[in-house]
Design a protein around this motif. Sequence first.
Motif, PDB file in Angstrom:
ATOM      1  N   LYS A 166      36.808  -9.840  15.321  1.00 54.64           N
ATOM      2  CA  LYS A 166      37.817  -9.003  15.975  1.00 54.64           C
ATOM      3  C   LYS A 166      38.543  -8.133  14.949  1.00 54.64           C
ATOM      4  CE  LYS A 166      39.281 -12.688  18.187  1.00 54.64           C
ATOM      5  NZ  LYS A 166      39.927 -13.647  19.084  1.00 54.64           N
ATOM      6  N   LYS A 167      38.835  -8.710  13.790  1.00 49.13           N
ATOM      7  CA  LYS A 167      39.498  -7.957  12.731  1.00 49.13           C
ATOM      8  C   LYS A 167      38.607  -6.802  12.254  1.00 49.13           C
ATOM      9  CE  LYS A 167      41.838  -8.588   8.255  1.00 49.13           C
ATOM     10  NZ  LYS A 167      41.747  -7.204   7.973  1.00 49.13           N
ATOM     11  N   TYR A 168      37.316  -7.048  12.162  1.00 49.65           N
ATOM     12  CA  TYR A 168      36.368  -6.003  11.766  1.00 49.65           C
ATOM     13  C   TYR A 168      36.502  -4.791  12.702  1.00 49.65           C
ATOM     14  CZ  TYR A 168      31.937  -3.711  10.661  1.00 49.65           C
ATOM     15  OH  TYR A 168      30.993  -2.792  10.299  1.00 49.65           O
ATOM     16  N   LEU A 169      36.588  -5.067  13.994  1.00 52.46           N
ATOM     17  CA  LEU A 169      36.713  -3.977  14.968  1.00 52.46           C
ATOM     18  C   LEU A 169      38.068  -3.277  14.874  1.00 52.46           C
ATOM     19  CD1 LEU A 169      35.015  -5.686  18.042  1.00 52.46           C
ATOM     20  CD2 LEU A 169      34.092  -3.811  16.667  1.00 52.46           C
ATOM     21  N   THR A 170      39.141  -4.058  14.842  1.00 51.24           N
ATOM     22  CA  THR A 170      40.472  -3.443  14.806  1.00 51.24           C
ATOM     23  C   THR A 170      40.715  -2.681  13.508  1.00 51.24           C
ATOM     24  OG1 THR A 170      41.479  -5.522  14.060  1.00 51.24           O
ATOM     25  CG2 THR A 170      41.516  -5.072  16.437  1.00 51.24           C
ATOM     26  N   ASP A 171      40.175  -3.175  12.396  1.00 54.67           N
ATOM     27  CA  ASP A 171      40.319  -2.460  11.117  1.00 54.67           C
ATOM     28  C   ASP A 171      39.640  -1.099  11.152  1.00 54.67           C
ATOM     29  OD1 ASP A 171      41.732  -4.567  10.059  1.00 54.67           O
ATOM     30  OD2 ASP A 171      40.117  -5.270   8.731  1.00 54.67           O
ATOM     31  N   ARG A 172      38.689  -0.929  12.055  1.00 55.39           N
ATOM     32  CA  ARG A 172      37.963   0.336  12.167  1.00 55.39           C
ATOM     33  C   ARG A 172      38.481   1.195  13.323  1.00 55.39           C
ATOM     34  NH1 ARG A 172      35.745  -3.202   9.389  1.00 55.39           N
ATOM     35  NH2 ARG A 172      34.251  -2.744   7.729  1.00 55.39           N
ATOM     36  N   GLY A 173      39.612   0.778  13.872  1.00 54.30           N
ATOM     37  CA  GLY A 173      40.268   1.608  14.874  1.00 54.30           C
ATOM     38  C   GLY A 173      39.947   1.311  16.324  1.00 54.30           C
TER      39      GLY A 173
END
Length: 162
Positions: free
Chosen positions: A16-23
């Motif tokens: 989830k962090k991977y996705l949110t870090d990419r916007g």
Amino acid sequence: MAYTVLIPQDVVEEGKKYLTDRGYKIKMGSGVTVEAIIKDVADCDAILARTAPFPREVILAGPRLKVIGRHGVGVDNIDVKTCTEKGIWVTYAPESNANSVAEYAVGQIIALARNLLAGDKATRSMDWEFRNRVKGSDLAGKTLGLVGAGRVGAMTAKKAFY
């Protein structure tokens, strides 16, 4: 505008962090039934799919859908034909669990040969005579047959023989 990714079945925080870090904006699903996913997908651009079903009705309920990314190997739970008709990309992660499955297979071979489940149950119930009634089987000198030598089969062979 940030793309919204529907996650009907939870994934690890790092994903989830991977996705949110990419916007990307994450929308956690309200359930894994077709009805719940139909309700949840209406305003989403993508789905991070695990094992829940994604039939035609789900795909048609997501007018903004651009991609369904399968968090795993197979896509048999996704109506790929409808996705193709609608121009929705379907992706998967072919290497994602090959090692885990291969290790599980080798573990099961050993567990079955040595009667580990029954032995564990007997030990927990203090049945010390179990070892006199049930014999395990050594793997030395045995032949392992593998059906298929794809990712998992090849990795299983490597783990079993090296």
